[in-house]
Design an enzyme around this catalytic site. Structure first.
Site, PDB file in Angstrom:
ATOM      1  CG  ASP A 149      23.960  98.423  -3.351  1.00 46.72           C
ATOM      2  OD1 ASP A 149      23.625  99.615  -3.348  1.00 46.72           O
ATOM      3  OD2 ASP A 149      24.012  97.738  -2.316  1.00 46.72           O
ATOM      4  CB  VAL A 177      25.553 102.101  -3.022  1.00 41.14           C
ATOM      5  CG1 VAL A 177      26.518 102.731  -4.020  1.00 41.14           C
ATOM      6  CG2 VAL A 177      26.179 102.096  -1.631  1.00 41.14           C
ATOM      7  CG  ASP A 178      22.795  99.894  -7.556  1.00 41.03           C
ATOM      8  OD1 ASP A 178      23.593 100.515  -8.262  1.00 41.03           O
ATOM      9  OD2 ASP A 178      22.715  98.661  -7.546  1.00 41.03           O
ATOM     10  CG  MET A 179      17.732 102.082  -4.425  1.00 40.49           C
ATOM     11  SD  MET A 179      16.429 101.621  -3.278  1.00 40.49           S
ATOM     12  CE  MET A 179      15.104 102.694  -3.818  1.00 40.49           C
TER      13      MET A 179
END
Length: 405
Positions: A149, A177-179
């Site tokens: 991320d 960003v990951d989520m």
């Protein structure tokens, strides 16, 4: 959460080969809405099982699980396969026969090396929706490169716009960003499944952390595309709206977002400074943005005379968006979060509810994450293996099981 209807994804079979965050969040959302998700872990487990403290259970015991893992892997069945050898890869093929969706975030080329290139998956399982999550994608100048991320926050420009103007660029304090990639993967899977209803065919859902980071750059990307200027960081302030910032109240920080001139006039009145609304420096939003330093100098001492909760309530009553700046405990304990049911408890499990509200068929928490291999036997039986084959797989170490699953 509970409801009186069949969950919208009931009957959908999902094979989850992902780990860490984006992929597991996607599959947890699918599971929350009724999909039968089977999480496949390697013998060493998803690395986030050890991402702590904090841990649940005995921090030194074999059954410990990190809070990080706990809130990304509920409602899933769990099996352990060793995909490093031919036996495990053959079992993967058996599982794929009945899967509607495959979610994975391996390094580029891993599935191909295991005998499952994209063409083979399309040929053998034409109805399969294959969701791939990568950092940069599988081709291009950065194709196949690893990326967490924060690396993509840096590469994709997000870090550059976060922080104070006179300070260093900062990582956003949550793995945004990951989520968001996980949520976009969830959306992409649903789109592909909807299209499959008419075509009968699956397709690749290609999600990258880079695409997400770039997609999150608004309004900074819009500004640069319009005039080619890279603007300085603005901290908690907005580059195009003023006042839209946090201010120090008498007992802590307060955020206020003024979106139009009427709201600004109301704010000025509440702060006993109605003359500010008539000041030519602050008459319109463009004026206030151009003179934001002077505006802040006028507003800051006036905010400091008030307690944050009391002033926020008065502002909200006037239609001006505002809130005390809560810490995590204050946010999760707030009455409105409780009213919305966003903190869920079920048979000892505590977590954050799915943020998608469906009135008739809502998401549900059915169970905490399962121990590694808790469902290996049951899942392999469903895949058509007989007891002798299952015993052989367990004896050889191709698969591993715990408990009576």
């Amino acid at each position: 959460m509970s409801g009186d209807g069949r969950q919208p994804l009931a009957g959908l079979r999902v094979l989850d080969l992902s780990r860490v965050l984006a992929g597991p969040l996607c599959t947890q959302m699918l599971a929350d809405h009724g999909a039968d998700v089977v999480k496949v872990e390697p013998p060493g487990g998803d690395e986030t099982r050890g991402w702590g403290p904090p841990f649940l259970g005995d921090e030194e015991g074999p059954a410990r699980v990190s809070a990080y893992y706990q809130n990304l892997n509920r409602n899933k069945r769990n099996i352990v396969l060793d995909l490093s050898g031919d036996g495990g890869r053959a079992l993967l093929g058996r599982l794929l026969r009945s899967a509607d969706v495959l979610v994975e975030n391996f390094k580029a080329g891993t599935l191909a090396r295991w005998g499952w290139p994209d063409e083979e998956l399309r040929t053998r399982f034409p109805a399969l929706v294959h969701c791939r999550v990568t950092g940069f994608g599988t081709d291009g100048p950065m194709g196949g490169r690893p990326g967490y991320d924060a690396v993509l926050q840096a590469y994709g420009g997000l870090m550059s716009v976060n922080g104070e103007a006179d300070g260093d660029p900062l990582r956003v304090g949550v793995p945004v960003v990951d989520m968001v990639t996980g949520i976009l993967a969830f959306s992409g899977v649903l789109l592909a499944l909807h299209e499959r209803n008419s075509s009968g065919l699956g397709q690749l859902v290609d999600c990258t952390l880079l695409d997400t980071a770039v997609g999150l750059l608004h309004p900074h990307s819009a500004g640069w595309l319009a005039d080619g200027r890279v603007r300085p960081r603005t901290g908690s302030a907005h580059p195009s709206i003023a006042p839209y910032d946090s201010f120090a109240a008498a007992d802590g920080p307060l955020f206020v977002g003024v979106g139009n001139d009427r709201q600004f006039a109301a704010l000025a009145g509440l702060l006993d400074a109605p003359e500010l609304a008539a000041d030519p420096r602050f008459a319109t939003n463009p004026d206030r943005v151009r003179n934001v330093t002077a505006l802040r100098a006028e507003l800051a001492p006036r905010f400091a005379r008030h307690r944050r909760a009391e002033l926020a309530g008065r502002l909200l009553d006037e239609g001006i968006p505002a809130s005390p700046v809560h810490d995590v405990a204050e946010a999760l304990s707030s009455p409105q979060v409780a009213h919305r049911g966003m903190v869920v408890e079920h048979d000892g499990y505590r977590g954050i509810a799915t943020p998608i509200g469906l009135t008739r068929t809502p998401g549900r928490v059915r169970g905490a994450p399962r121990p590694p291999g808790a469902d290996t036997r049951a899942v392999l039986r469903e895949a058509g293996l007989d007891e002798a084959e299952i015993t052989a797989a367990l004896t050889e170490g191709t698969a591993r099981a715990t408990g009576e699953g």
